[in-house]
Enzyme design. Structure first.
Site, mmCIF file in Angstrom:
data_model
loop_
_atom_site.group_PDB
_atom_site.id
_atom_site.type_symbol
_atom_site.label_atom_id
_atom_site.label_comp_id
_atom_site.label_asym_id
_atom_site.label_seq_id
_atom_site.Cartn_x
_atom_site.Cartn_y
_atom_site.Cartn_z
ATOM 1 N N THR A 133 0.816 -1.222 0.000
ATOM 2 C CA THR A 133 0.000 0.000 0.000
ATOM 3 C C THR A 133 0.851 1.274 0.000
ATOM 4 O O THR A 133 2.010 1.259 0.451
ATOM 5 C CB THR A 133 -0.894 -0.018 1.267
ATOM 6 O OG1 THR A 133 -1.496 1.257 1.449
ATOM 7 C CG2 THR A 133 -0.094 -0.320 2.534
ATOM 8 N N TYR A 159 -2.058 -0.458 11.019
ATOM 9 C CA TYR A 159 -2.176 -1.134 9.718
ATOM 10 C C TYR A 159 -0.941 -0.842 8.858
ATOM 11 O O TYR A 159 -0.280 -1.764 8.372
ATOM 12 C CB TYR A 159 -3.450 -0.676 8.985
ATOM 13 C CG TYR A 159 -3.433 -1.007 7.506
ATOM 14 C CD1 TYR A 159 -3.524 -2.319 7.054
ATOM 15 C CD2 TYR A 159 -3.296 0.000 6.536
ATOM 16 C CE1 TYR A 159 -3.490 -2.620 5.697
ATOM 17 C CE2 TYR A 159 -3.259 -0.296 5.183
ATOM 18 C CZ TYR A 159 -3.360 -1.607 4.768
ATOM 19 O OH TYR A 159 -3.307 -1.906 3.423
#
Ligand code: NAD
Ligand code: DAU
Length: 353
Positions: A133, A159
């Protein structure tokens, strides 16, 4: 033959469905734990595709992963499986460390053992593609240049910290053990089969139900949006032509504030499913408490993928969001099925006044 992890989730299932359509005859082993975010029904259209082998299991289970690799002898592993929702990572970070770090480590270990057992030709062709990501790079100020692949890692949420750790593991397994690793860092995806805890499907479903559309803080946070099928395309291109050990930024050239995203959804819903009382869905917008540690802006420089791989996104935000809204309007049954007791509990816990 490829092994996909997390192929019952949002991006993974889109990837598996497209892969089966584009490579008829290709065998796909799909390893997924079916957490709340994994939905077997996403793969319903593969019911009669005999070469899709779904395995309900955990990437942290080394015995299972070793056995699957030995049994199916894949030519590539495409690793999507993760805990993916930033808000949940704030409530339950342990799950994120377990799957995203320990799970990725387990997969890399098993893949390295398997890869070392292959003959020369198959060793040369094998690929481990790690899907990551843009959030690993941290937050940008309003006018700062977009992230390049060499931007320092500055993850800010449990995360993104767990994904950053997994990126470092993937890099180290290439550098130290020679495993043929490729890594993609992608911006915010949207499209069919996205679980309605994420901004875009959450806003579409809440709008249709006449509920408040929750915007965190001032709604001026900026994200770059990519239609999921463009991401799947990028992954196929990196798998085919990526340089070993390299990382590739993937994005949609579509930077928008959250408020602008929500307003655009409202405008499109006003056109496609006008409200009976003639009012706009915008009247449901509601500013709520901000996400702790909320990153202000992400932006992706995708020149490397464009230049060296010839990849670029096909959809604009305008075209992609229209397709997405139409898909959700036509898949009410899918929505009601995935919105289980667990989902309702999450809404209550997270959005309580
Ligand atoms: P998702 O949450 O929709 O799906 C994750 C899938 O992984 C689910 O099917 C789940 O059951 C499975 N899973 C979770 N833990 C597992 C475990 N221990 N073993 C096996 N399977 C497990 O996620 P997504 O949005 O499809 O994201 C997929 C990948 O892409 C993730 O690695 C994520 O970090 C990355 N990514 C997502 C986005 C985005 O906008 N959604 C953007 C960039 C990168
Ligand atoms: O940038 C890539 C990342 O995009 C992926 O790595 C993650 O897996 C994926 O979940 C996504 O993370 P975000 O936190 O950006 O996505 P989310 O849809 O949760 O939120 C998008 C933006 O909208 C973010 O700034 C927070 C805001 N938001 C979100 C929700 C759920 C709201 O304002 N209200 C909401 O109710």
């Amino acid at each position: 033959m490829i092994l996909v992890t997390g192929g019952a989730g949002f991006i993974g299932s889109n990837f598996v469905l497209e892969y089966a359509a584009l490579h008829p005859g290709a065998a796909i082993v799909n390893l997924d734990k079916l957490t709340y975010a994994g939905n077997f029904s996403n793969l319903e259209s593969l019911r009669n595709y005999p070469k899709h082998h779904f395995v309900h299991g955990d990437i942290c289970d080394a015995t299972l992963v070793d056995q699957l690799l030995a049994q199916y002898q894949p030519e590539a592993i495409v690793h999507f499986a993760a805990e993916s929702h930033v808000d949940r990572s704030i409530h339950t970070p342990g799950d994120f460390l377990q799957t995203n770090i320990v799970g990725s480590f387990t997969l890399l270990q098993c893949a390295t053992r398997y890869w070392n057992s292959l003959d020369e030709g198959r060793r040369t062709n094998f690929r481990f593609l790690h899907v990551s990501t843009d959030e690993v790079f941290g937050s940008l100020s309003r006018d700062a240049p977009a992230f390049t692949e060499t931007h320092p890692y500055e993850p800010n949420s449990p995360y993104s910290a767990s994904k950053a750790a997994s990126d470092h593991l993937a890099r180290a397994w290439h550098h130290t053990y020679g495993l043929p690793v490729l890594t993609t860092n992608c911006s915010n995806n949207y499209g069919p089969y996205q679980f309605p805890e994420k901004l875009i499907p959450l806003v579409i479903t809440h709008a249709l139900e006449g509920r408040p559309l929750p915007i965190y803080g001032d709604g001026q946070q900026v994200r770059d949006w990519l239609y999921v099928s463009d991401h799947c395309d990028a992954i196929r291109v990196v798998l085919a032509r990526g340089h070993l050990g390299e990382t590739y930024n993937i994005g949609g050239n579509a930077e928008m504030t959250n408020l602008a995203v929500v307003e655009q959804i409202c405008t499109m819903l006003d056109e496609l499913r006008p409200k009976a009382d003639g009012s706009s869905y915008r009247s449901q917008i509601s500013f709520v408490r901000d996400r702790p540690g909320h990153d202000r802006r992400y932006a992706m420089n995708i020149e490397k993928a464009k230049r060296s791989l010839g990849w670029q996104p096909r959809e604009s935000f305008e075209s992609g969001i229209r397709k997405t809204i139409l898909w959700y309007l036509e898949h009410a049954q899918w929505l009601s099925q995935v919105r289980s007791g667990e989902y309702l509990q999450w809404l209550q816990t997270h959005y309580r006044p």
